[in-house]
Motif scaffolding. Structure first.
Motif, short mmCIF file in Angstrom:
data_model
loop_
_atom_site.label_atom_id
_atom_site.label_comp_id
_atom_site.label_asym_id
_atom_site.label_seq_id
_atom_site.Cartn_x
_atom_site.Cartn_y
_atom_site.Cartn_z
N GLY A 204 0.84 -1.18 0.00
CA GLY A 204 0.00 0.00 0.00
C GLY A 204 0.88 1.23 0.00
N HIS A 205 0.29 2.38 0.18
CA HIS A 205 1.05 3.62 0.23
C HIS A 205 1.91 3.64 1.50
CE1 HIS A 205 -1.08 5.67 -3.11
NE2 HIS A 205 -2.02 4.80 -2.79
N GLY A 206 3.21 3.66 1.33
CA GLY A 206 4.10 3.57 2.48
C GLY A 206 4.39 2.11 2.79
N GLY A 207 4.54 1.79 4.05
CA GLY A 207 4.81 0.41 4.45
C GLY A 207 6.11 -0.09 3.87
N VAL A 208 6.14 -1.38 3.50
CA VAL A 208 7.38 -2.00 3.04
C VAL A 208 7.84 -1.47 1.69
CG1 VAL A 208 6.89 -4.12 4.30
CG2 VAL A 208 6.15 -3.91 1.93
N LEU A 209 6.93 -0.88 0.91
CA LEU A 209 7.31 -0.43 -0.42
C LEU A 209 8.14 0.84 -0.41
CD1 LEU A 209 4.15 -1.16 -2.60
CD2 LEU A 209 6.35 -2.34 -2.63
N GLY A 210 8.11 1.60 0.68
CA GLY A 210 8.91 2.83 0.74
C GLY A 210 10.39 2.57 0.55
N GLU B 211 -13.58 -12.10 -3.98
CA GLU B 211 -12.93 -11.62 -5.19
C GLU B 211 -11.97 -10.48 -4.84
OE1 GLU B 211 -15.80 -10.58 -8.13
OE2 GLU B 211 -16.67 -12.60 -8.22
N PHE B 212 -10.73 -10.63 -5.22
CA PHE B 212 -9.71 -9.63 -4.92
C PHE B 212 -9.83 -8.44 -5.86
CE2 PHE B 212 -8.09 -13.33 -2.86
CZ PHE B 212 -7.31 -12.88 -1.81
N ARG B 213 -9.69 -7.24 -5.32
CA ARG B 213 -9.65 -6.05 -6.16
C ARG B 213 -8.28 -5.91 -6.82
NH1 ARG B 213 -12.58 -1.08 -3.72
NH2 ARG B 213 -14.26 -2.53 -4.29
N TYR B 214 -7.24 -6.36 -6.13
CA TYR B 214 -5.88 -6.30 -6.66
C TYR B 214 -5.29 -7.71 -6.65
CZ TYR B 214 -6.38 -1.27 -6.13
OH TYR B 214 -6.82 0.02 -6.23
N PRO B 215 -5.68 -8.56 -7.59
CA PRO B 215 -5.16 -9.93 -7.60
C PRO B 215 -3.76 -10.05 -8.17
CG PRO B 215 -6.71 -9.63 -9.40
CD PRO B 215 -6.73 -8.35 -8.61
N THR B 216 -3.34 -9.07 -9.01
CA THR B 216 -2.04 -9.16 -9.65
C THR B 216 -1.09 -8.11 -9.10
OG1 THR B 216 -2.71 -7.71 -11.47
CG2 THR B 216 -3.04 -10.08 -11.76
N LEU B 217 0.18 -8.45 -9.07
CA LEU B 217 1.18 -7.61 -8.41
C LEU B 217 1.34 -6.25 -9.08
CD1 LEU B 217 3.37 -7.40 -6.23
CD2 LEU B 217 4.98 -8.33 -7.90
N ARG C 97 1.24 -0.43 -8.83
CA ARG C 97 0.86 0.83 -9.49
C ARG C 97 -0.03 1.67 -8.58
NH1 ARG C 97 2.47 1.74 -14.44
NH2 ARG C 97 3.18 0.01 -15.75
N GLU C 98 -1.00 1.05 -7.95
CA GLU C 98 -1.86 1.80 -7.04
C GLU C 98 -1.05 2.34 -5.87
OE1 GLU C 98 -4.36 3.23 -4.10
OE2 GLU C 98 -3.01 1.53 -3.78
N SER C 99 -0.16 1.53 -5.33
CA SER C 99 0.64 1.93 -4.18
C SER C 99 1.57 3.08 -4.50
CB SER C 99 1.45 0.74 -3.66
OG SER C 99 0.60 -0.33 -3.28
#
Length: 329
Positions: free
Chosen positions: A163-169, A302-308, A313-315
């Motif tokens: 998500g926004h922030g977290g491990v992706l920062g 049903e997942f809204r974001y099933p693919t990485l 991109r959203e994050s």
């Protein structure tokens, strides 16, 4: 849409901060519990009891971050912060004259063994060994310890939450500096003390082929909503995208979304030195986590974001039409 009061224990963390405005936007009363910055502080059992009595949903998210060095002091706090807060919520539910219908408590997919051969599901997954696994086992034991006949309990075995922030920062920063290549496992000395504590990572997958299971934070919130509406779901539930990748594909996707062409692979020795400097552990990126959401899929979620790529991109707030050259692996 579900209704009724929601109690969030551990409301100031990454997921808690995401859930709080979401529930309030639905018009639901939300009571928060944390060490600071919340309606109630941990340790105030009288107020926790009052909040839980008559609530529709209790969510337990508390626990010291595992993004730290596994010193004896940190290991003790990682255990204590999870087990004590979970026991506090359990005590409140046991005392309630009108107990909540559902209690969703955090757990972790790290409870499963290092897996390169096959995915781990709730029915076929094998429990691993070591410090992180013992933490997960103690956490779930505290969740199911008391007799709570009126409250359905779910141990949400979460994978890496994007998500926004977290491990992706930190990952985005590495990629932008050209260090967004695969993260390679390899040999590294493990001391006797770390062997005894179960905190040493031994060589596993090579050349970035350790599996990377993940879930977008939006889907975690939707999973919790789905759990409220699906009374058949209880016990351990894997919160994981149905499409895990490996570390090499994860890092390549990050580079592709950011438009970074080159990513230098990072060998084990570099990762270990970096982890020491950043006060964290390499297990977080080198353990092969291969997890599938068997129960959720069977129940029709049903997942809204099933693919990485869509999740990243959203994050990163990068729309699919952003031009980017394909990255080199």
């Amino acid at each position: 849409m579900s209704a009724g009061r929601v109690v969030i224990g551990g409301s100031t963390g990454f997921l808690g901060r995401f859930l709080l405005p979401r529930f309030r936007a639905e018009g639901r009363e939300v009571v928060t519990i944390s060490r600071s910055g919340a309606d109630i502080r941990w340790g105030d059992q009288v107020e926790i009891d009052r909040a839980v009595d008559g609530a529709a949903l209790v969510i337990g998210l508390a626990g010291k971050s595992v993004n730290c060095r596994y010193t004896p002091e940190n290991r003790a706090e990682i255990f204590r912060s999870r087990v004590d807060t979970t026991a506090s919520l359990s005590t409140a539910i046991a005392r309630a004259s009108t107990p909540p219908a559902l209690w969703v408590n955090s757990s972790t997919a790290t409870i499963y063994r290092h897996a390169e051969d096959r995915p781990m599901t709730e029915s076929t997954g094998e429990i691993g060994t070591g410090f992180s696994v013992e933490v997960a086992k103690a956490w779930e034991k505290a969740l199911f310890a008391d007799d709570l006949p009126s409250t359905r309990r779910v141990a949400l075995r979460s994978t890496i939450v994007l998500g926004h922030g977290g491990v992706l920062g930190p990952v985005r920063n590495l990629a932008r500096f050209g260090l967004g290549g695969s993260q390679y496992d390899g040999r590294w000395p493990v001391s006797a003390a770390r062997r005894a504590a179960g905190t040493g990572h031994f060589p596993g997958a090579r050349r970035g082929h350790q599996r990377f299971s993940w879930v977008h934070i939006e889907d975690v919130a939707r999973i919790i909503e789905f759990l409220e509406q699906t009374p058949s779901l209880e016990g351990p539930v894997n919160a994981a995208s149905p499409h895990p990748v490996d570390n090499a594909e994860f890092m390549a996707t990050v580079r592709r979304v950011l438009g970074v062409r080159v990513g230098v692979p990072m060998p084990r020795w570099m990762l270990e030195l970096g982890a020491i400097g950043m006060r964290t552990e390499t297990e977080l990126i080198l353990k092969s986590r291969w997890v599938l959401p068997e129960k959720l899929i069977a129940a029709g979620f049903e997942f809204r974001y099933p693919t990485l790529e869509d999740a990243i991109r959203e994050s990163f707030d990068r729309s699919p039409d952003v031009e980017a050259r394909p990255p080199r692996r």
